[in-house]
Design an enzyme around this catalytic site. Sequence first.
Site, mmCIF file in Angstrom:
data_model
loop_
_atom_site.group_PDB
_atom_site.id
_atom_site.type_symbol
_atom_site.label_atom_id
_atom_site.label_comp_id
_atom_site.label_asym_id
_atom_site.label_seq_id
_atom_site.Cartn_x
_atom_site.Cartn_y
_atom_site.Cartn_z
ATOM 1 N N TYR A 153 -0.882 -5.183 3.354
ATOM 2 C CA TYR A 153 0.303 -4.331 3.432
ATOM 3 C C TYR A 153 -0.063 -2.943 2.930
ATOM 4 O O TYR A 153 -0.680 -2.812 1.873
ATOM 5 C CB TYR A 153 1.431 -4.918 2.571
ATOM 6 N N ASP A 241 -7.033 0.682 -0.174
ATOM 7 C CA ASP A 241 -5.646 0.744 -0.632
ATOM 8 C C ASP A 241 -5.598 0.050 -1.992
ATOM 9 O O ASP A 241 -5.540 -1.176 -2.071
ATOM 10 C CB ASP A 241 -4.727 0.059 0.378
ATOM 11 N N LYS A 269 2.304 2.576 -7.573
ATOM 12 C CA LYS A 269 2.676 1.616 -8.622
ATOM 13 C C LYS A 269 2.294 2.087 -10.039
ATOM 14 O O LYS A 269 2.974 2.947 -10.578
ATOM 15 C CB LYS A 269 2.136 0.241 -8.249
HETATM 16 C C1 LIG Z 1 3.364 -1.690 -2.663
HETATM 17 C C2 LIG Z 1 2.213 -1.385 -1.768
HETATM 18 C C3 LIG Z 1 2.200 -0.266 -0.924
HETATM 19 C C4 LIG Z 1 3.419 0.590 -0.705
HETATM 20 O O1 LIG Z 1 3.809 1.272 -1.852
HETATM 21 P P1 LIG Z 1 5.351 1.774 -1.950
HETATM 22 O O2 LIG Z 1 5.358 2.560 -3.216
HETATM 23 O O3 LIG Z 1 6.176 0.550 -1.974
HETATM 24 O O4 LIG Z 1 5.597 2.612 -0.760
HETATM 25 C C5 LIG Z 1 1.036 0.032 -0.253
HETATM 26 N N1 LIG Z 1 -0.051 -0.734 -0.374
HETATM 27 C C6 LIG Z 1 -0.081 -1.825 -1.157
HETATM 28 C C7 LIG Z 1 -1.334 -2.619 -1.284
HETATM 29 C C8 LIG Z 1 1.057 -2.202 -1.855
HETATM 30 O O5 LIG Z 1 1.055 -3.319 -2.575
#
Ligand SMILES: *Cc1c(COP(=O)(O)O)cnc(C)c1O
Length: 431
Positions: A153, A241, A269
């Site tokens: 994701y 990511d 985060k």
């Molecule tokens: C949570 C998440 C995102 C998106 O971040 P948001 O602040 O919710 O837009 C992108 N990549 C990973 C791996 C995530 O867990």
Amino acid sequence: MSPNFSTIELMTQTNESLFERGQRVIPGGVNSPVRAFRSVGGTPYFVASGSGARVTDIEGTTFLDLVQSYGAIIAGHAHPKIIEAIQKAAVDGTSFGAPTPREVELAEAINERVPSCEKLRMVNSGTEATMSAIRVARGATGRPKILKFAGNYHGHSDGLLVSGGTAMASLGIPASAGVTDNAIADTVVAPYNVVPTLDETFAAVIVEPCAANMGLVPPAPGFLEGLRSECDRVGALLIFDEVITGFRVARGGAQQLLGVTPDLTAFGKIIGGGLPVGAFGGRAEIMDNLAPLGPVYQAGTLSGNPLATAAGLAALSLLDDDAYALIESRAECLAGAFVNAFGAAGISVCVPRFATLVGLFFGDTPPTDYVSACTTDEALYAAFFHELLDRGVAIAPGAYEVMFPGLAHNDEVLTAISDAARAAAIAVASH
Ligand SMILES: *Cc1c(COP(=O)(O)O)cnc(C)c1O
């Protein structure tokens, strides 16, 4: 705790009534789908406050919390140092549209911990971070295609919203309605943990170095190294990511832990200390393609926000090598507790762990990719979720999320979670 006026006022509401009100004015009653409890059933608890490992809902019920804002929180809720930093910053004003000192400090703090990020730019979410990293990768290479892995994701920008894991997996949707075929025409989806063959049309490969949005699926030995060399072979950029893994699994993130260096990294985060934030960074010659130096446009009214940078700096200041060692030992303890609980109940489960992250997979063999991850028994997860919640422990209301032990999950908390998990597993087994 003696209730003050505002708690008394809150106590007159119920989760049920607030959810009903919410559903009248907010689609599904929530501002992010997983919160609606659709995949586990029931009514979400509305949080009134949190402190350390605990959250208390508006009905006055307290839970030991393993959700921790899906990983945005690592020092526990309302950590005094972070709250103080936010309060101090707020007094000086909340946003200016001019540069502020802490933006430089936070970029320096990230650069010092993650040296592959020679230059960084702050944004307001993980979604923006991955979206912008991909734009600068395309701008720098002049190439159209990107490759992502099924079950990873990367936020909800159009081009990345295919096979996205988590809530999309729970809802059973491969790609979102409202995303045109054109928007994903240059996105190639490949199975996780298999090194794909690229060609010179690829601008970038984006990957969660440890997948944490299809349950927890650590990288197979050689997978990330293989990606690195395949990207190098064709001149594509490798984007990690690290929105979850960054400052979560080690001081220098997954790239430090695994010894593979990406060209670009996306963060979110933890670096906002619980405030809305994201950042992306990488080699200077790539990042210098961004406006105002280069032709790749990217901007943000609230980017580098004074409160968010204050909170992020305060959070990072709490996280030295000892902190990670401590959290890792707790993660180990937590994973052991779940293994024992299900063992006692005779339910087959895998509890994958990657450094400080813990997953929960209802099946015999640990998953290695999205297809195997999706074989988890969602009904069993839902049953366990509710039995656990009834015993005062909150895990995420979705079978594809992971658990986030942190600095607040001390021995007392872990023992209580362990006891609750054992009783909950036995209750599930006797359903
Ligand atoms: C949570 C998440 C995102 C998106 O971040 P948001 O602040 O919710 O837009 C992108 N990549 C990973 C791996 C995530 O867990």
